[in-house]
Design an enzyme around this catalytic site. Structure first.
Site, PDB file in Angstrom:
ATOM      1  N   PRO A 141      37.334 -91.160 -57.397  1.00 60.88           N
ATOM      2  CA  PRO A 141      38.371 -92.028 -56.834  1.00 60.88           C
ATOM      3  C   PRO A 141      39.819 -91.592 -57.084  1.00 60.88           C
ATOM      4  O   PRO A 141      40.575 -92.241 -57.804  1.00 60.88           O
ATOM      5  CB  PRO A 141      38.075 -93.371 -57.479  1.00 60.88           C
ATOM      6  N   CYS A 142      40.205 -90.517 -56.437  1.00 59.35           N
ATOM      7  CA  CYS A 142      41.586 -90.043 -56.565  1.00 59.35           C
ATOM      8  C   CYS A 142      42.579 -91.030 -55.960  1.00 59.35           C
ATOM      9  O   CYS A 142      43.762 -91.004 -56.300  1.00 59.35           O
ATOM     10  CB  CYS A 142      41.738 -88.662 -55.945  1.00 59.35           C
ATOM     11  N   HIS A 143      42.096 -91.933 -55.109  1.00 60.52           N
ATOM     12  CA  HIS A 143      42.982 -92.957 -54.542  1.00 60.52           C
ATOM     13  C   HIS A 143      43.481 -93.936 -55.602  1.00 60.52           C
ATOM     14  O   HIS A 143      44.457 -94.635 -55.375  1.00 60.52           O
ATOM     15  CB  HIS A 143      42.279 -93.709 -53.398  1.00 60.52           C
TER      16      HIS A 143
END
Length: 160
Positions: free
Chosen positions: A126-128
């Site tokens: 989850p780089c978001h």
């Protein structure tokens, strides 16, 4: 051997890539740092059943943590950053500076940002969930609008 498939999502088509049957890529349309299509291997849905099931559950709001086997191809530093991303809980965020400090080098926020931007398995890794200092939305390979929508979704502001 690489294989790929394309699946629909609330964020547009997602291209899933497997390397010897293990998920090694998840790319959005028009994603920055998206590899060339010919590098994905032939289209074959067989290796992606569990990944698609978990993505479907995530988008339905029923899954908070992915349990897929992943093949994260990158430098040792990138893989360390990507491991830290996977530790950020659903619905929460961290700043680039916080991640750099967690890695023992508070001055490395730019390097963390560069590694974050090269994440090959978006959403699942989850780089978001990484934001700029002061809460600003910065740097998302899938586009800032998608990042905003993903964060809002995880915070319960927009269910699909």
């Amino acid at each position: 051997m690489k294989q790929h498939t394309v699946t629909d999502s609330p964020y547009g088509p997602l291209t899933l890539v497997a390397d010897d049957g293990v998920l090694s890529g998840l790319y959005m349309t028009d994603q920055r740092h998206r590899p060339a299509e010919e590098s994905f291997g032939p289209r074959d849905e067989r290796p992606f059943g569990e990944a698609i099931d978990q993505l479907t559950a995530y988008f339905a709001g029923d899954l908070k943590e992915f349990t897929l086997e992943l093949r994260l191809n990158g430098t040792p530093f990138q893989r360390t950053v990507w491991d830290r991303l996977r530790a950020i809980p659903y619905g929460e965020t961290r700043t680039y500076g916080e991640l750099a400090a967690e890695l023992g080098n508070p001055a490395a926020s730019r390097a963390v940002g560069l590694a974050n931007g090269r994440n090959p398995i978006g959403i699942v890794v989850p780089c978001h969930r990484v934001i700029g200092a002061g809460g600003s939305l910065t740097g998302y390979g899938g586009g800032l609008e998608r990042k905003r929508r993903l964060l809002d979704f995880e915070r319960g502001a927009a269910l699909f």
